[in-house]
Design a protein around this motif. Structure first.
Motif, short mmCIF file in Angstrom:
data_model
loop_
_atom_site.label_atom_id
_atom_site.label_comp_id
_atom_site.label_asym_id
_atom_site.label_seq_id
_atom_site.Cartn_x
_atom_site.Cartn_y
_atom_site.Cartn_z
N SER A 113 -29.24 -58.51 -19.54
CA SER A 113 -29.17 -58.54 -18.08
C SER A 113 -27.85 -57.94 -17.62
CB SER A 113 -29.30 -59.98 -17.58
OG SER A 113 -30.58 -60.49 -17.88
N ALA A 117 -27.45 -56.70 -14.05
CA ALA A 117 -27.30 -56.78 -12.60
C ALA A 117 -28.47 -57.58 -12.06
CB ALA A 117 -27.25 -55.39 -11.96
N TRP A 163 -20.62 -59.77 -11.59
CA TRP A 163 -22.04 -59.48 -11.36
C TRP A 163 -22.15 -58.52 -10.19
CZ3 TRP A 163 -25.99 -60.07 -14.38
CH2 TRP A 163 -27.30 -60.22 -13.91
N GLU A 176 -25.21 -57.29 -7.41
CA GLU A 176 -26.51 -57.77 -6.97
C GLU A 176 -27.01 -56.97 -5.77
OE1 GLU A 176 -27.56 -62.19 -6.78
OE2 GLU A 176 -27.00 -61.68 -4.70
N GLU A 221 -33.61 -59.98 -12.46
CA GLU A 221 -32.48 -59.54 -13.27
C GLU A 221 -32.81 -58.17 -13.83
OE1 GLU A 221 -31.20 -62.34 -16.20
OE2 GLU A 221 -30.49 -63.79 -14.71
#
Length: 259
Positions: A181, A183, A139, A141, A174
């Motif tokens: 989705s 990131a 992921w 973020e 998201e």
């Protein structure tokens, strides 16, 4: 990763000690290190998992005092066009698009709030080659104090849609491409975010056991900044390598991996 354009597909580490960082991460994640043979690459290292590229690392370029850090790359069709879109959206171009030994083109930017990110236009090399297993990118973020501005910026540059979700006392976003989705975005609200901490992109790696990974970070001379914690997507921890590079690990719940 299919349909990767507009999606974060690569991460790399700029570090003050490439040899030590390579030893740390290969031990932690079971990566193999492949050093680029081109002298001008400065020892750039591709980390592989069972032969597949998952991340990279290289020496810091840009002078003394630069901290070790992980950079998120978004895959694009045209790096020059993206640079123009970044400028038009209120961001800054740190490194104009340039060719990387025929492997592709890259550029480095600051978003409207000052968070750094990069883009990759594939040539002979794409982004990561394997995902959704321990030791791979899980992921990316964005943590920022300008949520609304970031929605406008990344929507304008990459066409990302913002899907807001409740997350404790804050709203988590998201980022989505074609309903998927790809990131996230966390608002820097509350006392846990020091005033001098700039907005930034955080990198998460899959692990089979978050607690064991955090313990191994400590054993290898790193620091666990946020201890293993349960959140809806899984169990995560925020760590710092011995050179100061910050990253996160997460054991993602099975239903998320299957989605």
């Amino acid at each position: 990763m299919a349909n990767a354009f507009g999606v974060p597909t690569w991460v790399d580490l700029s570090t003050t000690d490439l040899k030590a960082a390579t030893e740390f991460y290969t031990d932690l994640f079971g990566w193999e290190a492949e050093v680029s043979p081109e002298p001008e690459a400065g020892g750039y290292t591709t980390f592989r998992l069972d032969g597949s590229a998952v991340a990279g690392a290289g020496p810091i370029e840009g002078g003394e005092g630069q901290p070790s850090l992980w950079t998120t790359y978004v895959e694009v069709h045209d790096a020059e066009q993206t640079a123009q879109q970044v400028a038009e959206a209120g961001g800054n171009v740190l490194l104009e698009p340039f060719d990387v030994h025929g492997h592709g083109k890259m550029a480095v930017f600051l978003d409207q709030a000052g968070a750094m990110f990069a883009v990759w236009q594939p040539g002979t090399s794409g982004g990561g080659q394997v995902f959704r297993v321990p030791g791979t990118l899980a992921w990316n973020e964005l943590t920022t104090r300008d949520v609304d501005g970031s929605k406008e910026f990344y929507g304008g540059v990459f066409g990302w849609d913002a899907h807001d979700l409740p997350f404790g006392s804050v709203t988590y976003t998201e980022w989505q491409v074609a309903g998927r989705s790809i990131a996230g975005m966390m608002p820097m609200e509350g006392d846990e975010w020091p005033a001098d901490l700039p907005p930034h992109w955080m990198v998460y790696f899959h692990v089979a056991d978050t607690d064991a990974a955090a313990q191994r970070v400590r054993e290898l001379g790193g620091t666990v900044c946020v201890p293993p914690t349960d959140i809806p997507p899984g169990r995560f921890a925020v760590c710092e390598d011995p050179q100061g590079g910050v990253f996160a690990v997460i054991r993602v719940v099975a239903e998320r991996l299957a989605g």
